[in-house]
Every structure is written in C-alpha cells, then in structure tokens.
Design an enzyme around this catalytic site. Sequence first.
Site, PDB file in Angstrom:
ATOM      1  N   ARG A  18      37.453  96.896  75.090  1.00  0.00           N
ATOM      2  CA  ARG A  18      35.627  96.935  74.936  1.00  0.00           C
ATOM      3  C   ARG A  18      35.202  95.958  74.298  1.00  0.00           C
ATOM      4  O   ARG A  18      33.985  96.384  73.481  1.00  0.00           O
ATOM      5  CB  ARG A  18      36.501  99.029  74.223  1.00  0.00           C
ATOM      6  CG  ARG A  18      36.005  99.918  75.143  1.00  0.00           C
ATOM      7  CD  ARG A  18      36.098 101.047  74.120  1.00  0.00           C
ATOM      8  NE  ARG A  18      37.695 101.378  73.115  1.00  0.00           N
ATOM      9  CZ  ARG A  18      37.816 102.157  72.301  1.00  0.00           C
ATOM     10  NH1 ARG A  18      37.033 102.951  71.995  1.00  0.00           N
ATOM     11  NH2 ARG A  18      39.330 102.017  72.017  1.00  0.00           N
ATOM     12  N   ASN A 375      14.474  53.097  48.289  1.00  0.00           N
ATOM     13  CA  ASN A 375      13.101  54.139  48.817  1.00  0.00           C
ATOM     14  C   ASN A 375      13.569  53.242  49.955  1.00  0.00           C
ATOM     15  O   ASN A 375      12.898  52.704  51.382  1.00  0.00           O
ATOM     16  CB  ASN A 375      11.820  53.618  47.878  1.00  0.00           C
ATOM     17  CG  ASN A 375      11.334  54.526  48.359  1.00  0.00           C
ATOM     18  OD1 ASN A 375      11.320  56.153  47.877  1.00  0.00           O
ATOM     19  ND2 ASN A 375      10.816  54.074  49.772  1.00  0.00           N
TER      20      ASN A 375
END
Length: 456
Positions: A18, A375
């Site tokens: 099931r 950066n």
Amino acid sequence: MNKNPLHIVILAAGKGTRMYSKMPKVLHEIGGKPMLARVIDTAAQLNPQKICVVIGHGKEQVLEKVQRDVVWVEQTEQLGTGHAVKTALPHLPAEGRTLVLYGDVPLTDAATLENLLAAAGNEVGLLTDVLDDPTGYGRIIRNGGKVVAIVEEKDADAAQKAVKETNTGILVLPNAKLEGWLNSLSSNNAQGEYYLTDLIALANTDGIAVHPVQVAASHLAAGVNNKVQLAELERIFQAGQAQALLKAGVTLRDPARFDLRGRLKHGQDVVIDANVIIEGEVEIGDDVEIGANCVIKNAKIGAGSRIAPFSVLEDCEVGSNNHIGPYARLRPQAKLAADVHIGNFVEVKNARIGQGTKANHLTYIGDAEVGRKTNFGAGTIIANYDGVHKHQTVIGDEVRIGSNSVLVAPVTLGDRVTTGAGSAITKNCEAGKLVLARSRQTVIEGWVRPEKGDKK
Ligand code: UD1
Ligand code: CA
C-alpha cells in the site's frame, strides 16, 4: 535490573504493497532516516546481546541503505509473523528473552520498551493500546482480567471485534519456550498464516503469565502501512523535535513549519524563521539567525551569522558574523572565514574565502582560494572548468574585481589587484596593479540611426 540477557528480533520482510513504491516499506524515511534504521538504533539503546533483522522483499536495497551491525536473516516467503520470528530462531540461544519489534513501527522509544521488559520479567510481555477504532488490529482477549489470547480482526467474531484493546505487535518472550511454541503454531486461520499472536494462548496453556503494558501514546506503537500514516508520524516526530528545541531555548518562529531531518547542535539565542529545513549534521553558534525557507544540510555556522531567506547551504562552513543571502547557495567545501558577505544569487563551491571578503551579487566562486577584504563586483564568474578539468584560482587580499568579470582558471591575482569591469582575466596579475582585459569603447562617427519610413 533484569539479568536475563536480551535478544531483539525486528520483522522487516514485508513488501508494503500500500506504499505503491519501488522501495521496500521499511526504507521510507521518518525525520530523514529509514524507518528500519530508526528501529535498529532504538533497539541498540537497550544494549541487547544480539539484534536480528528479518528481511525479504527488497533485501538488497535494505542492506545497501541500512548499514548497521546486526544479524541479517532472510525470510524467503512471508508466511506470517510467527514464521518470521522462527527464521531468526537459529540465532537465538536457549536462555534469555527475545523482544520482537517491527521495521515499520518507527517511533517506539527506549523508555516504552524498558517498561515492557520490566513488566515481563522472565515471562511474556505484551505492548497494547486502546483505540476508538480498533479495526484491522488483533484484539486482546481477557478472561477475569487475565490476557488469554489475541484474535486477529479477520478471525474475530462480533463480540471480539467490539474489543477496543489492541495488540501493537511488540512483545517479549522467554527463549526457553520460544522454539516449542513456534513449532506448534498452525496456519489454520482466516489468512493461512503462522501468527505470532497465537503464542499468547500457548503461554496460557503452559501456565506462563502474560503481562500487558499499555503504550503511553498511540504513536509510540503506530505502524506505517501507507503514505497517509507515514506523513502523520512524520508530523508527530517533527513536532516532538520542535518542542525539544524550544525547550532548549531555540526560537522557532513557527514550530509547525520547521523540519529537522538529522541533528542540530546549537548555541544560545538562535532564531529560526518559518519553513526552514535542517538536514544531516548541523551546528550553529550563538546569536545565529536563519531566515525563512532556508535549506541547511551538513553545515557549521559561526556565532552571530545571519542566513537570509531562501538560501541553500550544503557541506560547508560559515564563519562568525557572516551575512549570507537572501538567495545564496553554498555548495560542498565552501569555507568562509569571519565577516564574509555572500549576497543574492551568489554561488560558492570548493572555495576558501578570507575574513571580510564580500561577493554581494550574482557571482560564481568555484575552486578558489580567496584572501581577506577582497570585493567581487556584481556578475563575477570564475571559469573553473575547461570542459575536461577543474582548475584552481588564487585571489589575494584586498583585491577589487570589477563587475561582470570572468576569471579564467588557472589564474592568480596578487594582493590589492584591481580589475576593470567587464574584463576576461586569463593571465596572472601582479600585486597592486590595475588590469584591464576588454576592448576599448569606440564611437562610430557619421552613423545614422535608421528610422521608420526610411527607404531600404
Ligand atoms: C500484526 C498482528 C496484529 C497487530 C498488528 C499491529 C499478527 C498475526 N498480527 O498484524 O495482532 O494488531 O500487527 O500492527 O502478528 N512480517 C514479516 N514476515 C511475515 C509477515 C510479516 O516480516 O511473514 C512483518 C511485516 O513486514 C510487518 C510486520 O511483520 O512489518 C507485521 O506483519 P503484518 O502482516 O502487517 O501484520 P498485521 O496484519 O498488521
Ligand atoms: Ca501491519
């Protein structure tokens, strides 16, 4: 403390029709762990001499996915729960006792089992429940208060069906009696199976008392036969974990919208917003905030860091006081030092990033070693892959990479290098230099913009 040595047999041979799944039922997960692995781990907490796991359907898959140190026993044909325990019999000594558990009953805790073992002593212990709707379960049949038998739903008459006291399936049996009882089972019943439950009547015949113990809460003995029950138990399990975290001081903005599929180690004043999923082993420090809809797997997050919404982190380390996201992706082996900022649509993979470095927008950093206070301009891509091999990029401290740059690996940028926006950097750059790698802007004199209505 009972000196009676303990053995545990876990039944896990069934298919789980099931579930409508290619995967055997016991491999479906609760809290990110296969149900069977959960049952084995609980069994191990009782320090038994031996754990035998009876498998059948999908046994190769089970062995691959549940790697535990147990005795695996194969039941080639599923002839019933009694037959399943019988297949484990060659591994059980004649003394001591045997606790029977189920691979599809995932949430039983050690305390419940210890109660049962204590009540059973050297006799039979039976874990029971009382259900408003007992349909489908074996019913406990009592006579003058004594438990004398279990009758399966399919074999029960109307009066027996009305009984709300049910068999959870979990029971303890004295090994000295086990072989004799199992050998005298018959399959002469509605399902043509050898029922383990028939041992209760056999115990009575032999004058061995049956000690029923009622579970403290139904979910502790609830089985999973379908996805509805799997989902129900998952919610109960998650609610329990959320409660434990709240009690330990973690702020969960909505405990009903939090999932922990693994283990979370946490510091103080941790705040977790709605719909966060934590998987595997995760460690988060003091004052960490995790925004809504983040998925965090096998990660370490340092104190004071903020993970903004919709970020996905996997197999990575975030230092203290980082700002990550929103919409950031940290992939395996991303290692960020303190004070790093990784912003929206930035992906980091197999890269070490030094303290104070920022990549705030639309960037890919892969296979790189990046220094401090560097950066990344918006739209920087490290081209780490030439189609065959991955190459390494090394970027120094205080480097400024112009927006929309491609760094073609292998390449090294020294400390304090500045690159112009739109550069395709293919060669190493010396420290301190400004590097441009783009075509110059030109103006086409005398060009006339075409207008509608012009002749071709
Ligand atoms: C069983 C009990 C029932 C109880 C219920 C609780 C019996 C006869 N009945 O019924 O009293 O109320 O559990 O959920 O025991 N298994 C094997 N090999 C087999 C048969 C079963 O490994 O040959 C395993 C299954 O995979 C399953 C478990 O044992 O995990 C229980 O078997 P199942 O057939 O589902 O028993 P129920 O009918 O649910
Ligand atoms: Ca069942």
